[in-house]
Write a protein that holds these residues in place. Structure first.
Motif, PDB file in Angstrom:
ATOM      1  N   TYR A  52       8.575  -8.492  21.450  1.00  0.00           N
ATOM      2  CA  TYR A  52       7.496  -8.979  20.603  1.00  0.00           C
ATOM      3  C   TYR A  52       7.771  -8.627  19.140  1.00  0.00           C
ATOM      4  O   TYR A  52       8.515  -7.694  18.841  1.00  0.00           O
ATOM      5  CB  TYR A  52       6.163  -8.371  21.047  1.00  0.00           C
ATOM      6  CG  TYR A  52       5.845  -8.635  22.495  1.00  0.00           C
ATOM      7  CD1 TYR A  52       5.603  -9.931  22.946  1.00  0.00           C
ATOM      8  CD2 TYR A  52       5.815  -7.605  23.434  1.00  0.00           C
ATOM      9  CE1 TYR A  52       5.325 -10.185  24.280  1.00  0.00           C
ATOM     10  CE2 TYR A  52       5.542  -7.850  24.771  1.00  0.00           C
ATOM     11  CZ  TYR A  52       5.304  -9.144  25.186  1.00  0.00           C
ATOM     12  OH  TYR A  52       5.044  -9.394  26.502  1.00  0.00           O
ATOM     13  N   ASP A  53       7.163  -9.396  18.233  1.00  0.00           N
ATOM     14  CA  ASP A  53       7.250  -9.085  16.808  1.00  0.00           C
ATOM     15  C   ASP A  53       6.115  -8.132  16.466  1.00  0.00           C
ATOM     16  O   ASP A  53       4.938  -8.527  16.519  1.00  0.00           O
ATOM     17  CB  ASP A  53       7.150 -10.364  15.977  1.00  0.00           C
ATOM     18  CG  ASP A  53       8.398 -11.227  16.089  1.00  0.00           C
ATOM     19  OD1 ASP A  53       9.493 -10.652  16.216  1.00  0.00           O
ATOM     20  OD2 ASP A  53       8.272 -12.460  16.070  1.00  0.00           O
ATOM     21  N   VAL A  54       6.443  -6.903  16.121  1.00  0.00           N
ATOM     22  CA  VAL A  54       5.440  -5.837  16.007  1.00  0.00           C
ATOM     23  C   VAL A  54       5.376  -5.316  14.576  1.00  0.00           C
ATOM     24  O   VAL A  54       6.409  -5.062  13.939  1.00  0.00           O
ATOM     25  CB  VAL A  54       5.766  -4.675  16.969  1.00  0.00           C
ATOM     26  CG1 VAL A  54       4.683  -3.602  16.892  1.00  0.00           C
ATOM     27  CG2 VAL A  54       5.906  -5.194  18.403  1.00  0.00           C
ATOM     28  N   THR A  55       4.148  -5.156  14.083  1.00  0.00           N
ATOM     29  CA  THR A  55       3.884  -4.550  12.781  1.00  0.00           C
ATOM     30  C   THR A  55       2.993  -3.346  12.993  1.00  0.00           C
ATOM     31  O   THR A  55       1.983  -3.425  13.697  1.00  0.00           O
ATOM     32  CB  THR A  55       3.179  -5.552  11.846  1.00  0.00           C
ATOM     33  OG1 THR A  55       4.015  -6.698  11.679  1.00  0.00           O
ATOM     34  CG2 THR A  55       2.900  -4.928  10.490  1.00  0.00           C
ATOM     35  N   GLY A  56       3.353  -2.218  12.390  1.00  0.00           N
ATOM     36  CA  GLY A  56       2.542  -1.011  12.477  1.00  0.00           C
ATOM     37  C   GLY A  56       1.981  -0.645  11.119  1.00  0.00           C
ATOM     38  O   GLY A  56       2.685  -0.751  10.104  1.00  0.00           O
ATOM     39  N   ILE A  57       0.709  -0.231  11.091  1.00  0.00           N
ATOM     40  CA  ILE A  57       0.106   0.250   9.842  1.00  0.00           C
ATOM     41  C   ILE A  57      -0.523   1.615  10.077  1.00  0.00           C
ATOM     42  O   ILE A  57      -1.063   1.898  11.135  1.00  0.00           O
ATOM     43  CB  ILE A  57      -0.943  -0.731   9.275  1.00  0.00           C
ATOM     44  CG1 ILE A  57      -2.097  -0.967  10.262  1.00  0.00           C
ATOM     45  CG2 ILE A  57      -0.291  -2.053   8.897  1.00  0.00           C
ATOM     46  CD1 ILE A  57      -3.253  -1.777   9.671  1.00  0.00           C
ATOM     47  N   ASP A  58      -0.437   2.462   9.059  1.00  0.00           N
ATOM     48  CA  ASP A  58      -1.024   3.810   9.118  1.00  0.00           C
ATOM     49  C   ASP A  58      -1.202   4.297   7.696  1.00  0.00           C
ATOM     50  O   ASP A  58      -0.423   3.929   6.799  1.00  0.00           O
ATOM     51  CB  ASP A  58      -0.107   4.755   9.894  1.00  0.00           C
ATOM     52  CG  ASP A  58      -0.841   5.978  10.411  1.00  0.00           C
ATOM     53  OD1 ASP A  58      -1.124   6.052  11.620  1.00  0.00           O
ATOM     54  OD2 ASP A  58      -1.142   6.874   9.595  1.00  0.00           O
ATOM     55  N   LEU A  59      -2.218   5.145   7.471  1.00  0.00           N
ATOM     56  CA  LEU A  59      -2.447   5.626   6.103  1.00  0.00           C
ATOM     57  C   LEU A  59      -1.659   6.883   5.768  1.00  0.00           C
ATOM     58  O   LEU A  59      -1.672   7.333   4.623  1.00  0.00           O
ATOM     59  CB  LEU A  59      -3.938   5.840   5.841  1.00  0.00           C
ATOM     60  CG  LEU A  59      -4.797   6.717   6.757  1.00  0.00           C
ATOM     61  CD1 LEU A  59      -4.356   8.143   6.849  1.00  0.00           C
ATOM     62  CD2 LEU A  59      -6.243   6.655   6.269  1.00  0.00           C
ATOM     63  N   ALA A  60      -0.951   7.466   6.739  1.00  0.00           N
ATOM     64  CA  ALA A  60      -0.193   8.696   6.504  1.00  0.00           C
ATOM     65  C   ALA A  60       1.210   8.352   6.003  1.00  0.00           C
ATOM     66  O   ALA A  60       2.037   7.844   6.769  1.00  0.00           O
ATOM     67  CB  ALA A  60      -0.114   9.526   7.776  1.00  0.00           C
ATOM     68  N   PRO A  61       1.523   8.617   4.737  1.00  0.00           N
ATOM     69  CA  PRO A  61       2.811   8.203   4.185  1.00  0.00           C
ATOM     70  C   PRO A  61       4.011   8.831   4.871  1.00  0.00           C
ATOM     71  O   PRO A  61       5.039   8.160   5.069  1.00  0.00           O
ATOM     72  CB  PRO A  61       2.730   8.611   2.712  1.00  0.00           C
ATOM     73  CG  PRO A  61       1.599   9.589   2.620  1.00  0.00           C
ATOM     74  CD  PRO A  61       0.654   9.238   3.703  1.00  0.00           C
TER      75      PRO A  61
ATOM     76  N   PHE B 124       6.907  -1.589   9.434  1.00  0.00           N
ATOM     77  CA  PHE B 124       5.797  -0.656   9.214  1.00  0.00           C
ATOM     78  C   PHE B 124       5.336  -0.699   7.762  1.00  0.00           C
ATOM     79  O   PHE B 124       6.144  -0.885   6.846  1.00  0.00           O
ATOM     80  CB  PHE B 124       6.224   0.779   9.562  1.00  0.00           C
ATOM     81  CG  PHE B 124       6.547   0.976  11.019  1.00  0.00           C
ATOM     82  CD1 PHE B 124       5.541   1.218  11.938  1.00  0.00           C
ATOM     83  CD2 PHE B 124       7.856   0.896  11.463  1.00  0.00           C
ATOM     84  CE1 PHE B 124       5.834   1.387  13.277  1.00  0.00           C
ATOM     85  CE2 PHE B 124       8.160   1.069  12.812  1.00  0.00           C
ATOM     86  CZ  PHE B 124       7.145   1.317  13.712  1.00  0.00           C
ATOM     87  N   PHE B 125       4.036  -0.483   7.579  1.00  0.00           N
ATOM     88  CA  PHE B 125       3.452  -0.454   6.249  1.00  0.00           C
ATOM     89  C   PHE B 125       2.448   0.691   6.146  1.00  0.00           C
ATOM     90  O   PHE B 125       1.680   0.933   7.080  1.00  0.00           O
ATOM     91  CB  PHE B 125       2.725  -1.766   5.943  1.00  0.00           C
ATOM     92  CG  PHE B 125       3.623  -2.966   5.904  1.00  0.00           C
ATOM     93  CD1 PHE B 125       4.287  -3.328   4.736  1.00  0.00           C
ATOM     94  CD2 PHE B 125       3.820  -3.719   7.051  1.00  0.00           C
ATOM     95  CE1 PHE B 125       5.118  -4.437   4.714  1.00  0.00           C
ATOM     96  CE2 PHE B 125       4.654  -4.824   7.038  1.00  0.00           C
ATOM     97  CZ  PHE B 125       5.310  -5.185   5.851  1.00  0.00           C
ATOM     98  N   GLU B 126       2.461   1.361   4.997  1.00  0.00           N
ATOM     99  CA  GLU B 126       1.414   2.340   4.704  1.00  0.00           C
ATOM    100  C   GLU B 126       0.163   1.566   4.302  1.00  0.00           C
ATOM    101  O   GLU B 126       0.174   0.840   3.304  1.00  0.00           O
ATOM    102  CB  GLU B 126       1.861   3.263   3.574  1.00  0.00           C
ATOM    103  CG  GLU B 126       0.871   4.358   3.242  1.00  0.00           C
ATOM    104  CD  GLU B 126       1.300   5.182   2.041  1.00  0.00           C
ATOM    105  OE1 GLU B 126       0.403   5.742   1.379  1.00  0.00           O
ATOM    106  OE2 GLU B 126       2.519   5.251   1.746  1.00  0.00           O
ATOM    107  N   HIS B 127      -0.889   1.691   5.096  1.00  0.00           N
ATOM    108  CA  HIS B 127      -2.086   0.885   4.853  1.00  0.00           C
ATOM    109  C   HIS B 127      -3.301   1.552   5.494  1.00  0.00           C
ATOM    110  O   HIS B 127      -3.223   2.082   6.594  1.00  0.00           O
ATOM    111  CB  HIS B 127      -1.905  -0.528   5.427  1.00  0.00           C
ATOM    112  CG  HIS B 127      -3.008  -1.468   5.055  1.00  0.00           C
ATOM    113  ND1 HIS B 127      -3.045  -2.127   3.842  1.00  0.00           N
ATOM    114  CD2 HIS B 127      -4.137  -1.833   5.721  1.00  0.00           C
ATOM    115  CE1 HIS B 127      -4.143  -2.874   3.785  1.00  0.00           C
ATOM    116  NE2 HIS B 127      -4.826  -2.711   4.909  1.00  0.00           N
ATOM    117  N   ASP B 128      -4.429   1.487   4.812  1.00  0.00           N
ATOM    118  CA  ASP B 128      -5.700   2.028   5.291  1.00  0.00           C
ATOM    119  C   ASP B 128      -6.424   0.936   6.065  1.00  0.00           C
ATOM    120  O   ASP B 128      -6.699  -0.140   5.517  1.00  0.00           O
ATOM    121  CB  ASP B 128      -6.527   2.480   4.084  1.00  0.00           C
ATOM    122  CG  ASP B 128      -7.780   3.241   4.463  1.00  0.00           C
ATOM    123  OD1 ASP B 128      -8.408   2.902   5.493  1.00  0.00           O
ATOM    124  OD2 ASP B 128      -8.157   4.175   3.724  1.00  0.00           O
TER     125      ASP B 128
END
Length: 247
Positions: A67-76, A92-96
């Protein structure tokens, strides 16, 4: 100590958080997600969003299935580590999660391991659901893995001590009408002084989630009570694994 209203920003970014929680059995996590994917049957090359992805262990597993997976998290720091896993199917992206992300893009959105319920106000929690709902295509699916409040109240272990890699963690848990709390005191010879964090998680019921879902055109479809996807029982189930569809 730290800003209590945003305690998660510092705690989730701490290496001690990952040592305490994320050295859980990866095989167990993989078995749960295998069961979940078997239940959901995502189409080949579906676009998946992992909300609150941490260092990316769940996202990595999902990407390994094609699968094409994107992860986001606010912890840099967590995202920095997760980015080492990136490939053609995984980013992956740093994101709230309280702020909008890609709109009408993902077929599935996942929120694992009680990665919700930390914010100070009801509006912030609604904003997080708005973000997830907005990221899904019409007919897309949301899966939230949350604690079962009633089970957690009945089975609370008030005091624990854990030693992991020569670091001692003293855990103290309690609750009031609206939240669960966990104080974590960390003693490490490498530190000048002990560290202390206090987690605070909202006591959201199935009805609370139903209200949030309905506000953003998400319809609850199924609820499971554990990582083996057994039926949800309000008193006996340790988890509340909710599957909702975007109308």
């Amino acid at each position: 100590m730290f800003n209590s209203s945003n305690w998660f920003k510092e705690w989730f970014n701490s290496p001690y958080y990952h040592k305490l929680y994320f050295e859980h059995d990866d095989q167990e996590a993989a078995a749960f997600m295998t069961r979940l994917l078997g239940k959901l049957q995502p189409a080949e090359r579906s676009k998946l969003l992992d909300v609150g992805c941490g260092r990316g262990r769940h996202a990595k597993f999902l990407a390994s299935k094609g699968y094409d997976v994107t992860g986001i998290d606010l912890a840099p720091d967590s995202i920095s580590i997760a980015r080492r896993l990136e490939n053609g199917h995984l980013q992956f992206f740093e994101h709230d999660m309280r702020l909008p992300f890609w709109i009408n893009y993902f077929d599935y959105a996942f929120n694992f391991f009680t990665s919700f319920g930390y914010f100070r106000t009801e509006r912030e929690h609604y904003n997080a659901i708005r973000t997830i709902a907005g990221s899904l295509v019409h007919g897309g699916t949301l899966v939230i893995d949350y604690l079962n409040v009633h089970f957690a109240e009945d089975h609370l272990v008030h005091k624990q001590e854990k030693v992991i890699e020569d670091v001692t963690y003293y855990l103290t848990k309690w609750f009031d009408e609206t939240h669960f709390y966990k104080k974590i005191e960390i003693e490490d010879e490498a530190l000048d002084a002990p560290l202390e964090f206090t987690e605070k998680v909202a006591k959201f019921s199935l009805g609370d989630f139903n209200d949030m879902f309905a506000f953003y055109d998400l319809q609850l479809k199924e609820v499971y009570g554990d990582y083996h996807l057994n039926a949800y029982d309000i008193k006996q189930s340790p988890r509340m694994i909710m599957i909702a569809e975007k109308n």
